[in-house]
Design a protein around this motif. Structure first.
Motif, mmCIF file in Angstrom:
data_model
loop_
_atom_site.group_PDB
_atom_site.id
_atom_site.type_symbol
_atom_site.label_atom_id
_atom_site.label_comp_id
_atom_site.label_asym_id
_atom_site.label_seq_id
_atom_site.Cartn_x
_atom_site.Cartn_y
_atom_site.Cartn_z
ATOM 1 N N VAL A 89 -45.384 -1.697 -6.156
ATOM 2 C CA VAL A 89 -46.166 -1.962 -4.709
ATOM 3 C C VAL A 89 -45.515 -1.687 -3.325
ATOM 4 N N LEU A 102 -52.186 -1.576 -3.584
ATOM 5 C CA LEU A 102 -52.044 -3.051 -2.894
ATOM 6 C C LEU A 102 -51.871 -2.745 -1.092
ATOM 7 N N HIS A 110 -53.535 -15.373 -5.934
ATOM 8 C CA HIS A 110 -53.786 -14.778 -7.573
ATOM 9 C C HIS A 110 -52.518 -14.735 -8.922
ATOM 10 N N ASP A 112 -50.766 -12.860 -12.196
ATOM 11 C CA ASP A 112 -51.038 -11.182 -12.586
ATOM 12 C C ASP A 112 -52.273 -10.571 -13.741
ATOM 13 N N LEU A 125 -40.417 -8.666 -9.364
ATOM 14 C CA LEU A 125 -40.502 -8.572 -8.423
ATOM 15 C C LEU A 125 -39.460 -7.879 -7.457
ATOM 16 N N THR A 137 -43.760 -13.109 0.731
ATOM 17 C CA THR A 137 -44.728 -13.378 -0.989
ATOM 18 C C THR A 137 -44.959 -14.928 -1.108
ATOM 19 N N TRP A 246 -38.282 -11.221 2.328
ATOM 20 C CA TRP A 246 -37.491 -10.593 1.506
ATOM 21 C C TRP A 246 -36.819 -9.873 2.032
ATOM 22 N N TRP A 254 -41.017 -15.249 -11.345
ATOM 23 C CA TRP A 254 -41.981 -15.907 -11.766
ATOM 24 C C TRP A 254 -42.402 -15.887 -13.016
ATOM 25 N N HIS A 261 -49.561 -16.489 -6.359
ATOM 26 C CA HIS A 261 -48.643 -16.026 -5.101
ATOM 27 C C HIS A 261 -49.607 -15.009 -4.317
ATOM 28 N N ARG A 263 -49.708 -12.165 -0.643
ATOM 29 C CA ARG A 263 -48.557 -11.618 0.644
ATOM 30 C C ARG A 263 -49.679 -11.748 1.546
ATOM 31 N N ARG A 272 -42.341 -0.460 3.003
ATOM 32 C CA ARG A 272 -42.188 -1.413 1.448
ATOM 33 C C ARG A 272 -42.668 -0.729 0.682
ATOM 34 N N ARG A 276 -41.863 -3.539 -10.008
ATOM 35 C CA ARG A 276 -42.373 -4.475 -10.732
ATOM 36 C C ARG A 276 -42.662 -5.024 -11.438
#
Ligand code: SIN
Length: 283
Positions: A89, A102, A110, A112, A125, A137, A246, A254, A261, A263, A272, A276
């Motif tokens: 990500v 992303l 959402h 996953d 993550l 997040t 973070w 999770w 979750h 972001r 960034r 994941r």
């Protein structure tokens, strides 16, 4: 976490706990058992100051089940070279090629990969590079959402199923290879029950997946949207959300069966990079 020297410190919010004093590279069976118990209790776990190689991340993730491949996003499957289970990500572009998916915009609420029949049960993550601000997040509990619904609404949901859209990802991008559509009735996706019982805790959880192109079977589009808007407002009520800022070396695990979750966006000129893994129930 009483069978080990580490401790679980609840966030004080509706869900989430930090596990301190643990090195995820060297978990023994008792520690795995204790982490799993804390995970069932708190739904989301934070481990700070980890220093994981790719193999460490894979080994830790496999304590919870088998690993799925990285999802197909706007630019296909973006994974760490040689490790198709480690989804990247990221907004970083190297030599003209995005290393991850992303971008730097908001990723909306959402769970996953619920657009497949058998979505992951968990995601881990791991923060490799984080921007100086933004990109937090947030998490909400779908047990909590169910528990807060009035009894008459719960009865109404009984037996209903929801289409989880496969067109758009949480960044609002169309998944590679999918024809763009905004008609929820014809959009690609799969049906899931609106309520499900967690197989390990026995608790009921609302199961929404993602809002865009969602559609409740048997209702008119207007009825479906009205009911979904109400359910989403309950589920994502800011009073019941835990937001994580973070640091590099943080790992958050999770439970995808009972949480959602999102972001925050961040400055596109910052880097960034997050790795994941997505864990499936063992077959
Ligand atoms: C995700 O939805 O798994 C990505 C969340 C994040 O980048 O914080």
């Amino acid at each position: 976490m009483d069978s080990m020297s580490s401790e679980a410190q609840a966030t004080g919010r509706a869900l989430g706990a930090e596990i301190r004093g643990i090195d995820l590279r060297v978990l023994g069976p008792e520690e795995v058992h204790a982490v799993r118990a804390a995970w069932h209790e708190h739904q989301v776990l934070l481990f700070r100051k980890q220093s994981l190689t790719l193999e460490d991340l894979l080994r830790f993730s496999r304590h919870f089940g088998d690993l799925d491949l990285a999802p197909i996003q706007e630019n296909g499957r973006r994974f760490v070279d040689g490790h198709p289970e480690i989804y990247v990500v990221s907004n970083v572009v190297e030599n003209g090629v995005a290393i991850g998916s992303l971008g730097s915009g908001e990723a909306v609420w959402h769970s996953d990969m619920t657009y497949v029949d058998d979505p992951p049960i968990a995601s881990a993550l791991y923060a490799v590079e984080v921007p100086p601000s933004g990109g937090d997040t947030s998490f909400c509990s779908m047990y909590g959402a169910w528990d807060r619904l009035p009894i008459d609404v719960r009865k109404r949901l009984d037996g209903l199923r929801l289409k989880h859209d496969a067109t758009y990802n949480s960044g609002g991008y169309v998944r590679q290879g999918v024809v763009e559509t905004d008609d929820p009735r014809t959009a690609p996706g799969v049906w899931h029950p609106l309520v499900r019982v967690h197989p390990e805790t026995g608790r009921s959880a609302l199961f929404l997946g993602r809002r865009r192109n969602a559609y409740i079977d048997g209702l008119t589009p207007r009825e479906s949207d009205a009911l979904l808007d109400m359910l989403w407002a309950v589920a994502t009520d800011p009073a019941h959300v835990w937001q994580h800022r973070w640091n590099e070396g943080d790992l958050v695990l999770w439970d995808n069966r009972c949480t959602m979750h999102r972001r925050d966006s961040f400055d596109a000129s910052s880097r960034r990079v997050m790795y994941r893994t997505q864990v499936k129930a063992r077959t």
